[in-house]
Design a protein around this motif. Structure first.
Motif, PDB file in Angstrom:
ATOM      1  N   PHE A  80      -7.152   4.818  -2.532  1.00 31.06           N
ATOM      2  CA  PHE A  80      -6.366   4.904  -1.076  1.00 31.06           C
ATOM      3  C   PHE A  80      -7.453   5.425   0.170  1.00 31.06           C
ATOM      4  O   PHE A  80      -8.341   6.089  -0.360  1.00 31.06           O
ATOM      5  CB  PHE A  80      -5.113   5.670  -1.159  1.00 31.06           C
ATOM      6  CG  PHE A  80      -4.310   5.134  -2.164  1.00 31.06           C
ATOM      7  CD1 PHE A  80      -3.643   3.825  -1.910  1.00 31.06           C
ATOM      8  CD2 PHE A  80      -4.125   5.757  -3.083  1.00 31.06           C
ATOM      9  CE1 PHE A  80      -2.696   3.291  -2.811  1.00 31.06           C
ATOM     10  CE2 PHE A  80      -3.217   5.297  -4.064  1.00 31.06           C
ATOM     11  CZ  PHE A  80      -2.526   4.047  -4.017  1.00 31.06           C
TER      12      PHE A  80
ATOM     13  N   THR B  24       1.051  -1.305  -0.020  1.00 34.51           N
ATOM     14  CA  THR B  24      -0.055  -0.023  -0.124  1.00 34.51           C
ATOM     15  C   THR B  24       0.841   1.272  -0.121  1.00 34.51           C
ATOM     16  O   THR B  24       0.634   2.224  -0.807  1.00 34.51           O
ATOM     17  CB  THR B  24      -0.884  -0.021   1.230  1.00 34.51           C
ATOM     18  OG1 THR B  24      -1.601  -1.305   1.384  1.00 34.51           O
ATOM     19  CG2 THR B  24      -1.977   1.156   1.172  1.00 34.51           C
ATOM     20  N   GLY B  25       1.961   1.234   0.978  1.00 35.01           N
ATOM     21  CA  GLY B  25       2.986   2.441   0.664  1.00 35.01           C
ATOM     22  C   GLY B  25       3.428   2.375  -0.568  1.00 35.01           C
ATOM     23  O   GLY B  25       3.633   3.845  -0.981  1.00 35.01           O
TER      24      GLY B  25
ATOM     25  N   GLU C 264      -4.300   7.368   4.461  1.00 35.24           N
ATOM     26  CA  GLU C 264      -3.106   7.235   3.676  1.00 35.24           C
ATOM     27  C   GLU C 264      -2.991   8.689   3.002  1.00 35.24           C
ATOM     28  O   GLU C 264      -1.734   9.196   2.983  1.00 35.24           O
ATOM     29  CB  GLU C 264      -3.297   6.240   2.460  1.00 35.24           C
ATOM     30  CG  GLU C 264      -2.832   4.866   2.755  1.00 35.24           C
ATOM     31  CD  GLU C 264      -3.956   3.768   2.436  1.00 35.24           C
ATOM     32  OE1 GLU C 264      -4.773   3.965   1.591  1.00 35.24           O
ATOM     33  OE2 GLU C 264      -3.753   2.656   3.227  1.00 35.24           O
TER      34      GLU C 264
ATOM     35  N   SER D   6       0.678   4.091  -2.883  1.00 41.29           N
ATOM     36  CA  SER D   6       0.338   5.480  -2.682  1.00 41.29           C
ATOM     37  C   SER D   6       1.402   6.519  -2.963  1.00 41.29           C
ATOM     38  O   SER D   6       1.250   7.642  -3.463  1.00 41.29           O
ATOM     39  CB  SER D   6      -0.145   5.907  -1.158  1.00 41.29           C
ATOM     40  OG  SER D   6       0.945   5.361  -0.209  1.00 41.29           O
TER      41      SER D   6
END
Ligand code: SAM
Length: 433
Positions: A398, A188-189, A402, A192
């Protein structure tokens, strides 16, 4: 000896230079017998590895998928544990386990490659009174499969048996690779960050800024060789190949990052590009190999800067050029917030003067350093404004958390710049001809 055997032996010798007398190969049908160069016993079953002891090298050639340890549904913990345990039991301390797997038929190489890398990297057991596991050297694409079959998903993992100190019971991560993949560079990091920086890039300014930085090499020779250290999801590697016609090797310690890069190049079939998941400090890149070494915003992650500068110097050809951008530190007293930011990431920030001194100490010539912090400020301001303006698009992929993490993170960095804590620095030098 085949090209695949040569590549594997080069990696094994780099991970653990030694005399390989006791070699076990599984399965019996494997072609990887090293043409009689190494004395080998062959084994069809994982269980029969149990009869091996004192092995210097174990080669497991496409057995994890064939034996159902790695399936389309993911990794099968029980059988995989049994395999790794019998390999650890059979190996001498310092001995090497080679795992070769072709993931081209796997339903989800993007998940399987980092999952398997993580599994073998953090696997630790008590065996005969010793706490042992594998020191991860690399997970690398096999060149022969790239060039013969346009298959970018045929890999070899090189793992050295080592005795470790048991970690504290509350340790959240086991190795630095594990730390990178579980904190800053989760899937996910990465997703984004890529939304923020632009397609294929995890560094300030994305594609266009990377072109500006590459231009500071002062021109390239077509077909020359470049090493990209900390290549992330591969934007810089593919740009150097596609725009400047270079042959580029990308290395990165984050399995999540590099798996993205590998899956993208498997779709594109660009044989000018190849990758290895490894630590740029400990990997042996060879001597006088690269015309150019490039690195975008990676080296602040690295503790042993002297070892890194030595490793880069060694692999550059005489007359070759290195160009690195990095997060650095300014001259202002550190605010509490900046200390926390730095501690959380285990960054090793250097001033421009420190970088210059280090480069001179290690024998580099034509050393040029440049403070690019004003440009960093401009980019951060633009990227934060873009996030605000396009938040509807951001929320398609997201969450609010986030969004807040990126928006506040970018605002904080602007404050760190204001206090002359955070800098963005460039270093260029050459290896004397
Ligand atoms: N250069 C890429 C780009 O411009 O998109 C990625 C930059 S990202 C900010 C920094 C990268 O350095 C991460 O992918 C991280 O995993 C990698 N890295 C950190 N320590 C490393 C090490 N010791 N060896 C190789 N890569 C490392």
């Amino acid at each position: 000896m085949s090209a695949t055997e040569r590549q594997i032996l080069r990696l094994v010798n780099a991970a653990a230079p030694g005399n390989y007398k006791q070699v076990a190969v599984q399965p019996k049908s494997s072609d990887l017998k090293f043409s009689g160069l190494l004395p080998a016993s062959t084994h069809n079953q994982v269980a029969s590895l149990g009869s091996v002891s004192g092995a210097d090298l174990i080669v497991a050639d496409k057995v994890l998928v064939a034996d159902g340890h790695v399936t389309k549904d993911g990794l099968q913990g029980g059988p995989l544990d049994a395999f790794l345990l019998s390999a650890l039991t059979a190996l001498n301390t310092g001995g090497v386990l080679v795992v070769r797997e072709d993931l081209s038929a796997n339903a989800s190489p993007l998940m399987t490659l980092p999952a398997l890398t993580d599994y073998v990297d953090v696997f630790r057991r008590d065996i005969a009174g010793k706490y042992v596991g594998f020191d991860f050297y690399c997970a690398e694409q096999l060149d022969s499969s790239i060039h013969l079959n346009s298959n970018y998903l045929d890999f070899v993992w090189i793992l050295r048996k080592k005795e470790f100190t048991p970690p504290p019971a509350d340790a959240a991560t086991v190795t630095f690779r594990d730390f990178l993949d579980k904190t800053q560079y989760t899937n996910t990091g990465i997703g984004s960050y890529e939304w923020m920086f632009g397609k294929d890039f995890i560094s300030p300014g994305g594609y266009d800024e990377n072109i500006r930085v590459l231009e500071q090499f002062g021109g390239f020779k077509y077909g020359a060789k470049m090493l990209d250290i900390g290549s992330g999801i591969g934007g810089g590697v593919r740009q150097a190949a596609a725009v400047y016609g270079l042959q580029v090797t990308g290395v990165d310690l984050s399995a999540n990052m590099l798996s993205e890069a590998i899956v993208r190049v498997h779709d594109e079939k660009d044989s000018r590009v190849n990758y290895s998941i490894c630590d740029a400090v400990t990997y042996d890149f060879g001597e006088n190999v690269y015309d150019y070494v490039f690195s975008r915003d990676c080296i602040q992650h690295i503790t042993d800067q002297d070892a890194l500068f030595k490793n880069i110097f060694k692999c550059l050809k005489p007359g070759g050029v290195v160009l690195v951008t990095m997060y650095g530190k300014g001259k202002g007293a550190w605010t509490e917030a900046f200390k926390k930011y730095n501690d959380k990431r285990f960054y090793h920030l250097q001033t421009l003067d420190e970088v210059k001194e280090r480069a001179i100490k290690h024998g580099y010539a034509d050393v040029h350093v440049e403070n690019m912090t004003e440009r960093f400020r401009e980019i951060l301001t633009q990227e934060r404004a873009h996030l605000e303006k396009e938040k509807e698009d951001f929320f398609k992929y997201f969450t609010q958390d986030e969004f807040d993490s990126l928006f506040n993170g970018w605002s904080d960095k602007l404050k760190y710049i204001e206090a002359d804590n955070h800098n963005w620095n460039l270093f260029r030098a050459s290896k004397p001809a």
